[in-house]
Scaffold this motif. Structure first.
Motif, PDB file in Angstrom:
ATOM      1  N   THR A  27       0.725  -1.257  -0.013  1.00  0.00           N
ATOM      2  CA  THR A  27       0.021   0.071   0.019  1.00  0.00           C
ATOM      3  C   THR A  27       0.827   1.278  -0.022  1.00  0.00           C
ATOM      4  O   THR A  27       0.328   2.488  -0.237  1.00  0.00           O
ATOM      5  CB  THR A  27      -1.064  -0.106   1.082  1.00  0.00           C
ATOM      6  OG1 THR A  27      -0.132  -0.034   2.350  1.00  0.00           O
ATOM      7  CG2 THR A  27      -1.778  -1.205   1.128  1.00  0.00           C
ATOM      8  N   LYS A  28       2.098   0.877   0.194  1.00  0.00           N
ATOM      9  CA  LYS A  28       2.980   2.317   0.050  1.00  0.00           C
ATOM     10  C   LYS A  28       3.467   2.802  -1.269  1.00  0.00           C
ATOM     11  O   LYS A  28       4.028   3.615  -1.217  1.00  0.00           O
ATOM     12  CB  LYS A  28       4.301   2.040   1.148  1.00  0.00           C
ATOM     13  CG  LYS A  28       4.120   1.517   2.460  1.00  0.00           C
ATOM     14  CD  LYS A  28       3.670   2.822   3.236  1.00  0.00           C
ATOM     15  CE  LYS A  28       3.470   2.537   4.563  1.00  0.00           C
ATOM     16  NZ  LYS A  28       3.020   3.847   5.643  1.00  0.00           N
ATOM     17  N   GLY A  29       3.086   1.764  -2.149  1.00  0.00           N
ATOM     18  CA  GLY A  29       3.252   2.129  -3.503  1.00  0.00           C
ATOM     19  C   GLY A  29       3.701   0.683  -4.397  1.00  0.00           C
ATOM     20  O   GLY A  29       4.606   0.120  -4.427  1.00  0.00           O
ATOM     21  N   ALA A  30       2.547   0.415  -5.116  1.00  0.00           N
ATOM     22  CA  ALA A  30       2.565  -0.837  -5.742  1.00  0.00           C
ATOM     23  C   ALA A  30       3.679  -0.921  -6.976  1.00  0.00           C
ATOM     24  O   ALA A  30       4.331  -1.744  -6.867  1.00  0.00           O
ATOM     25  CB  ALA A  30       1.263  -1.093  -6.435  1.00  0.00           C
ATOM     26  N   ARG A  31       3.789   0.029  -7.753  1.00  0.00           N
ATOM     27  CA  ARG A  31       4.667   0.211  -8.976  1.00  0.00           C
ATOM     28  C   ARG A  31       6.378   0.432  -8.319  1.00  0.00           C
ATOM     29  O   ARG A  31       6.906  -0.218  -8.826  1.00  0.00           O
ATOM     30  CB  ARG A  31       4.382   1.282  -9.855  1.00  0.00           C
ATOM     31  CG  ARG A  31       5.008   1.489 -11.137  1.00  0.00           C
ATOM     32  CD  ARG A  31       4.675   2.538 -12.219  1.00  0.00           C
ATOM     33  NE  ARG A  31       5.006   2.429 -13.477  1.00  0.00           N
ATOM     34  CZ  ARG A  31       4.326   1.816 -14.354  1.00  0.00           C
ATOM     35  NH1 ARG A  31       3.115   1.516 -14.195  1.00  0.00           N
ATOM     36  NH2 ARG A  31       5.029   1.784 -15.496  1.00  0.00           N
ATOM     37  N   THR A  32       6.141   1.403  -7.308  1.00  0.00           N
ATOM     38  CA  THR A  32       7.656   1.336  -6.758  1.00  0.00           C
ATOM     39  C   THR A  32       8.139   0.219  -6.122  1.00  0.00           C
ATOM     40  O   THR A  32       9.166  -0.081  -6.216  1.00  0.00           O
ATOM     41  CB  THR A  32       7.297   2.468  -5.546  1.00  0.00           C
ATOM     42  OG1 THR A  32       6.992   3.796  -6.206  1.00  0.00           O
ATOM     43  CG2 THR A  32       8.727   2.833  -4.886  1.00  0.00           C
TER      44      THR A  32
END
Length: 254
Positions: A27-32
């Protein structure tokens, strides 16, 4: 199984499964997260000039898509095998909005709409090699990863689905150079994090091969070491998990 689309902190979307109380990505960043763990720490760390990649958990296809883009940018020929027991419908994937309608992807022979290629990742036939771009070939296998077996150095699948049950499993192009291990978390799907499975993946990797995973739990690190891997803790993705694991099949190991 009910699935809910949610935005993550880097603006990209993921899927939430209420039944498991679990997300497909951080949830902190899927793509990242995908870019850091599997591309930066995995693919770019591989010395292979033509990597053969095995993904455990094809899911939304985000890891495969980022790998396809890297293949075209680097010029390395990549064969990508994705294992998935519960394939997602394109109608669900499309709603994630990973690709804008006007985004173009430049390959060595032409420029084409990125959304068309991303759709092909999900709608291409299962159990067959499909060359999507000059440098990226995909094979999706609909099966339970826990049914993987290694017999006489070859990969077999017990009780596989009809799409692959009659296929010669040597077509899975083992040994592999990379394993993207992207299963749901151990506390959600403990059967996906077994010593037997890591033993199998060790055998399937070529010498010098790499396995990357977002999970840095001590029990997972110890299972990887027991399988024969040399394991290192690495910094996690920006704004996400503190650590991830990268495991290598080093020379003279079992």
């Amino acid at each position: 199984m009910k699935i809910i689309i949610e935005k993550t902190d880097d603006g990209s979307a993921t899927l939430f499964v209420p039944e498991l109380n679990e997300h497909y990505h951080s949830t902190k960043g899927a793509r990242t997260e995908s870019q850091h763990i599997f591309i930066e720490m995995g693919l770019k760390a591989s010395a292979s000039t033509a990597p053969r990649i095995l993904e455990v958990g094809f899911g939304t296809g985000l890891n495969a898509w980022l790998t396809l883009k890297e293949a075209e940018q680097s010029g390395r020929h990549i064969h990508y095998t994705g294992l998935e027991l519960y394939p997602l419908e394109w109608q669900t994937i499309e709603q994630l909005g990973y690709i804008s309608n006007d985004e173009q992807l430049t390959t060595s022979d032409r420029q084409q709409p990125a959304i068309e290629l991303f759709k092909q990742l999900h709608t291409s036939p299962w159990g067959k090699d499909v060359q999507l771009t000059p440098h990226f070939t995909l094979q999706k296998v609909e099966t339970d990863v826990n049914k993987l077996r290694v017999e006489n150095g070859e990969l077999r699948v017990d009780n596989a689905n009809d799409s692959v049950v009659n296929s010669p499993f040597s077509t899975l192009h083992s040994p592999f150079n990379l394993v993207y291990f992207d299963a749901f978390a151990p506390e959600k799907q403990p059967e996906m994090w077994s010593q037997e499975l890591f033993n199998c993946l060790f055998v399937l990797l070529d010498e010098g091969g790499i396995l990357t995973t977002y999970c840095a739990k001590g029990v997972v690190r110890r299972m990887l070491q027991t399988a024969g891997f040399t394991v290192e803790r690495l910094p996690g993705p920006p704004g996400g998990k503190r650590e991830i694991l990268r495991a290598r099949k080093t020379r003279n190991e079992k």
